[in-house]
Enzyme design. Sequence first.
Site, mmCIF file in Angstrom:
data_model
loop_
_atom_site.group_PDB
_atom_site.id
_atom_site.type_symbol
_atom_site.label_atom_id
_atom_site.label_comp_id
_atom_site.label_asym_id
_atom_site.label_seq_id
_atom_site.Cartn_x
_atom_site.Cartn_y
_atom_site.Cartn_z
ATOM 1 N N HIS A 1 -2.240 -1.942 -4.076
ATOM 2 C CA HIS A 1 -3.296 -1.970 -2.957
ATOM 3 C C HIS A 1 -4.168 -0.838 -2.950
ATOM 4 C CE1 HIS A 1 -4.887 -2.591 0.888
ATOM 5 N NE2 HIS A 1 -4.343 -3.877 0.991
ATOM 6 N N ASP B 1 1.005 -10.100 0.119
ATOM 7 C CA ASP B 1 1.041 -11.362 -0.601
ATOM 8 C C ASP B 1 2.483 -11.462 -1.272
ATOM 9 O OD1 ASP B 1 -2.086 -10.323 -1.171
ATOM 10 O OD2 ASP B 1 -1.655 -12.091 -0.113
HETATM 11 C C1 SDX Z 1 -5.112 -8.154 -0.684
HETATM 12 O O1 SDX Z 1 -8.189 -4.520 0.666
HETATM 13 C C2 SDX Z 1 -7.424 -5.018 1.262
HETATM 14 O O2 SDX Z 1 -7.004 -4.679 2.402
HETATM 15 C C3 SDX Z 1 -6.873 -6.483 0.840
HETATM 16 C C4 SDX Z 1 -5.752 -7.154 1.478
HETATM 17 C C5 SDX Z 1 -6.277 -7.691 2.898
HETATM 18 O O3 SDX Z 1 -5.417 -7.687 3.676
HETATM 19 O O4 SDX Z 1 -7.609 -7.922 2.952
HETATM 20 O O5 SDX Z 1 -4.836 -6.090 1.737
HETATM 21 C C6 SDX Z 1 -5.076 -8.429 0.876
HETATM 22 O O6 SDX Z 1 -5.939 -8.237 -1.302
HETATM 23 C C7 SDX Z 1 -3.833 -7.361 -1.180
HETATM 24 C C8 SDX Z 1 -4.173 -7.400 -2.769
HETATM 25 C C9 SDX Z 1 -3.536 -8.467 -3.358
HETATM 26 N N1 SDX Z 1 -3.882 -8.244 -4.716
HETATM 27 C C10 SDX Z 1 -2.764 -8.364 -5.772
HETATM 28 O O7 SDX Z 1 -1.547 -8.221 -5.457
HETATM 29 C C11 SDX Z 1 -3.353 -8.182 -7.085
HETATM 30 C C12 SDX Z 1 -2.407 -7.277 -7.825
HETATM 31 N N2 SDX Z 1 -2.828 -5.788 -7.581
HETATM 32 C C13 SDX Z 1 -4.051 -5.322 -8.118
HETATM 33 O O8 SDX Z 1 -4.819 -6.063 -8.685
HETATM 34 C C14 SDX Z 1 -4.550 -3.992 -7.639
HETATM 35 O O9 SDX Z 1 -3.275 -3.283 -7.347
HETATM 36 C C15 SDX Z 1 -5.513 -3.975 -6.346
HETATM 37 C C16 SDX Z 1 -6.701 -4.816 -7.036
HETATM 38 C C17 SDX Z 1 -4.657 -4.697 -5.357
HETATM 39 C C18 SDX Z 1 -6.093 -2.861 -6.113
HETATM 40 O O10 SDX Z 1 -6.459 -2.289 -7.291
HETATM 41 P P1 SDX Z 1 -7.093 -0.691 -7.211
HETATM 42 O O11 SDX Z 1 -6.846 0.173 -6.064
HETATM 43 O O12 SDX Z 1 -8.539 -0.919 -7.654
HETATM 44 O O13 SDX Z 1 -6.266 0.264 -8.230
HETATM 45 P P2 SDX Z 1 -6.748 0.207 -9.830
HETATM 46 O O14 SDX Z 1 -6.992 -1.138 -10.216
HETATM 47 O O15 SDX Z 1 -7.537 1.491 -9.966
HETATM 48 O O16 SDX Z 1 -5.042 0.394 -10.450
HETATM 49 C C19 SDX Z 1 -4.661 1.796 -10.270
HETATM 50 C C20 SDX Z 1 -3.597 1.776 -11.423
HETATM 51 C C21 SDX Z 1 -4.196 1.266 -12.863
HETATM 52 O O17 SDX Z 1 -3.722 1.790 -13.832
HETATM 53 P P3 SDX Z 1 -4.571 3.135 -14.672
HETATM 54 O O18 SDX Z 1 -5.781 2.398 -15.076
HETATM 55 O O19 SDX Z 1 -4.715 4.250 -13.566
HETATM 56 O O20 SDX Z 1 -3.806 3.435 -15.802
HETATM 57 O O21 SDX Z 1 -2.637 1.326 -11.235
HETATM 58 C C22 SDX Z 1 -2.398 -0.026 -12.173
HETATM 59 C C23 SDX Z 1 -3.726 -0.188 -12.749
HETATM 60 O O22 SDX Z 1 -3.642 -0.694 -14.081
HETATM 61 N N3 SDX Z 1 -2.109 -1.358 -11.362
HETATM 62 C C24 SDX Z 1 -1.079 -2.138 -11.746
HETATM 63 C C25 SDX Z 1 -1.344 -3.263 -10.595
HETATM 64 N N4 SDX Z 1 -2.194 -2.926 -9.664
HETATM 65 C C26 SDX Z 1 -2.622 -1.453 -10.031
HETATM 66 N N5 SDX Z 1 -0.557 -2.253 -12.743
HETATM 67 C C27 SDX Z 1 0.280 -3.324 -12.791
HETATM 68 N N6 SDX Z 1 0.393 -4.381 -11.898
HETATM 69 C C28 SDX Z 1 -0.387 -4.073 -10.676
HETATM 70 N N7 SDX Z 1 -0.227 -4.970 -9.821
#
Ligand code: SDX
Length: 430
Positions: A307, A365
């Site tokens: 998140h 989710d």
């Molecule tokens: C919702 O914003 C809100 O409030 C949203 C929400 C709401 O109520 O409105 O809460 C609803 O959208 C919940 C989130 C649902 N999405 C998912 O479950 C999809 C999977 N999650 C990822 O796509 C991700 O975690 C996000 C998009 C939710 C958040 O991404 P960020 O904060 O931009 O983090 P990032 O992409 O910069 O990741 C940080 C690190 C990265 O690694 P590095 O580049 O630092 O080495 O963490 C890794 C990412 O690769 N990472 C994951 C991961 N999420 C982040 N690795 C594996 N699996 C994951 N799910």
Amino acid sequence: MAEPRTATLTIGNMTYDLPIHAPTAGPDVIDISKLYATAGVFTHDPGFTSTSACESALTFIDGDKGELLHRGYPIDQLAKKSHYLEVCYLLLYGELPSAALLEDFEHRVTHHTMVHEQMHNFFRGFRRDAHPMATMVGVVGAMSAFYHDSTDINDPWQREVASIRLIAKLPTIAAMAYKYSIGQPFVYPRNDCDYATNFLRMCFAVPAEEYQPDPILSRAMDRIFTLHADHEQNASTSTVRLAGSSGANPFACIAAGIACLWGPAHGGANQACLEMLQEIGTVDRIPEYIARAKDKNDPFRLMGFGHRVYKNFDPRATVMKESADEVLDLMGIHNNPVLQVAKELERQALNDPYFADKKLFPNVDFYSGIILEAMGFPTSMFTPIFAVSRTVGWIAQWKEMIADPTGKIGRPRQLYTGPTQRDYVDIENR
Ligand code: SDX
């Protein structure tokens, strides 16, 4: 009177004092609204990871503590002691209602749940296999054509009517999108049903027999609505605010929010999460997927994990997990293979340093999809249900923005890295 606090920015031999505003909760904000005018520079924050885009009194999240407050009330208390329409009232008007005020609000919402009969024709323009989110974006956007008498954003009364209409009609439209996709007749809302029961009836009742959902299912449905109601300035809420800042009517703004929510990184994650769990299939395949999620060269991510704000547990997921157990017990499918994979995946991920170090915990989710699947919804209906719930958050944020006298159209600038000016070259000279 305390001295106003400032941050000092030094660029070359110039220094600039930037006002610091103190919130009632959360980090201080540095006001850079005059920075370009005084220093001729922009700030740069493409994902808005360090940017406060607006002032709001609706919802507060402390990502480190795993705290979510709506008008100051913790989400776990609201999920257990309140119900969705009362939370809608709280978000819209700022205080928990008296019994009389709540009854009046519920009466107003209940008596706006039907849609204009001609809107039924919209659905027939879509293929039966259209994704319900596509249908909802189209039909909600078209509401401005039917409810034109509540589109003047400068009239507080019309803003109020549009808010009630949207909260009341979104479940009806989502249920119609579902019924249309499975070739069953639309089911009209009933005024003797509560909000969640009405939605379950409109989705699962058929003219051929009586339908009355188990109270546990109605309660779980209401809890899912409550847990998704609002969440600060997430991507879809920011979309609604930006659309609203141009003066677009509320129906167009909510349609824009629905479109943004559809993405798998946002509201589409509940559908993507369940499809991922189904693809994993059995617990022995979990290590393979965890390895893929950790592989920098593999774009695969664990859906339902991570998140932008929560760098601890998502308090909504905690409550959702309790509801998942209740629903699966009721449905007698506690040995549901998808749930087994979900629970083992959660256990392995939480014990894996990669996820712990990156603060990647199950989000809202992760469990909502399991409950919805157990209730009989297809995965394509998961995000529409999220949209139904989030409509109150979107519209409350929209009303807050419209009521702000200092509001102006949102218009970010950029870091330009394209070609500098050059002259046109006639085709014969290229
Ligand atoms: C919702 O914003 C809100 O409030 C949203 C929400 C709401 O109520 O409105 O809460 C609803 O959208 C919940 C989130 C649902 N999405 C998912 O479950 C999809 C999977 N999650 C990822 O796509 C991700 O975690 C996000 C998009 C939710 C958040 O991404 P960020 O904060 O931009 O983090 P990032 O992409 O910069 O990741 C940080 C690190 C990265 O690694 P590095 O580049 O630092 O080495 O963490 C890794 C990412 O690769 N990472 C994951 C991961 N999420 C982040 N690795 C594996 N699996 C994951 N799910």
